[in-house]
Design an enzyme around this catalytic site. Structure first.
Site, mmCIF file in Angstrom:
data_model
loop_
_atom_site.group_PDB
_atom_site.id
_atom_site.type_symbol
_atom_site.label_atom_id
_atom_site.label_comp_id
_atom_site.label_asym_id
_atom_site.label_seq_id
_atom_site.Cartn_x
_atom_site.Cartn_y
_atom_site.Cartn_z
ATOM 1 N N VAL A 175 0.915 -1.261 0.094
ATOM 2 C CA VAL A 175 -0.101 -0.018 -0.183
ATOM 3 C C VAL A 175 0.946 1.265 -0.023
ATOM 4 O O VAL A 175 0.628 2.368 -0.881
ATOM 5 C CB VAL A 175 -0.896 0.010 1.385
ATOM 6 C CG1 VAL A 175 -1.593 1.487 1.190
ATOM 7 C CG2 VAL A 175 -2.100 -0.995 1.119
ATOM 8 N N THR A 218 2.477 1.936 -3.285
ATOM 9 C CA THR A 218 1.315 2.462 -4.164
ATOM 10 C C THR A 218 1.342 4.020 -3.925
ATOM 11 O O THR A 218 1.223 4.650 -5.057
ATOM 12 C CB THR A 218 0.146 1.626 -4.103
ATOM 13 O OG1 THR A 218 0.321 0.422 -4.596
ATOM 14 C CG2 THR A 218 -0.941 2.314 -5.152
ATOM 15 N N GLU A 219 1.103 4.386 -2.537
ATOM 16 C CA GLU A 219 0.969 5.488 -2.177
ATOM 17 C C GLU A 219 1.951 6.758 -2.298
ATOM 18 O O GLU A 219 1.516 8.012 -3.056
ATOM 19 C CB GLU A 219 0.008 5.632 -0.695
ATOM 20 C CG GLU A 219 -0.945 4.785 -0.401
ATOM 21 C CD GLU A 219 -2.311 5.456 -1.136
ATOM 22 O OE1 GLU A 219 -2.082 6.909 -1.368
ATOM 23 O OE2 GLU A 219 -3.103 4.997 -1.285
ATOM 24 N N SER A 220 3.138 6.262 -2.302
ATOM 25 C CA SER A 220 4.036 7.174 -1.925
ATOM 26 C C SER A 220 5.558 6.948 -2.502
ATOM 27 O O SER A 220 6.542 7.704 -2.296
ATOM 28 C CB SER A 220 4.136 7.717 -0.548
ATOM 29 O OG SER A 220 4.783 6.615 0.210
#
Length: 122
Positions: free
Chosen positions: A68, A71-73
Site C-alpha cells: 500500500v 502505491t501511495e508514495s
C-alpha cells in the site's frame, strides 16, 4: 487442493535430491527489500523497521502495508498529493487528526497509516 499438495511435495523432493539450500525469507526481509527499491541507507532500514513494528502492533500484514505504501508514495515522506494527502501513508489531514498523529513526522505517519489500514480492514 490436491494439485497444490502434489506441487509442494514435488518441490520438496527435487530440493532434497539436488541438494539445493532453500532460504526462507521473512516478512521483515521482504518489507526491507521493497523499501530499499526506493529509499537507501539507514532511512530504508528505519522505514522498514517502523512498518514491521507498527504492523505487529496493529495486527496488519507488513507485506500488505509495504504494498500500500509503495502505491501511495514509494515511501517518500515528503509526498503530498493533489488533494492534500501527506507522507508515506498519504494520510489526509483530517484522518491524521482523528488518529492523533503528525502526518509530517515519518514514524507517526507510518504508525497512523498502519493503524488506519487495520481499522478499515476490520
Amino acid at each position: 487442493m490436491w494439485n497444490k499438495i502434489v506441487s509442494c511435495i514435488c518441490v520438496v523432493w527435487v530440493t532434497m535430491m539436488t541438494g539445493i539450500t532453500v532460504h526462507a525469507i521473512t516478512p521483515e526481509e521482504l518489507v526491507y527489500d521493497q523499501v530499499s527499491k526506493y529509499i537507501t541507507g539507514q532511512d530504508a532500514t528505519d522505514i522498514a523497521q517502523d512498518i514491521c513494528e507498527a504492523s505487529y502492533t496493529y495486527h496488519v500484514d507488513p507485506i500488505l502495508v509495504a504494498a500500500v505504501f509503495t502505491t501511495e508514495s514509494n515511501f517518500d515522506n515528503s509526498a503530498v498529493s493533489g488533494v492534500g494527502a501527506i507522507g508515506i501513508a498519504q494520510l489526509m489531514p483530517e484522518t491524521a487528526a482523528q488518529l492523533n498523529v503528525n502526518p509530517y513526522d515519518r514514524r507517526e505517519n507510518i504508525y497512523g497509516g498502519v493503524k488506519y489500514l487495520g481499522q478499515i480492514a476490520g
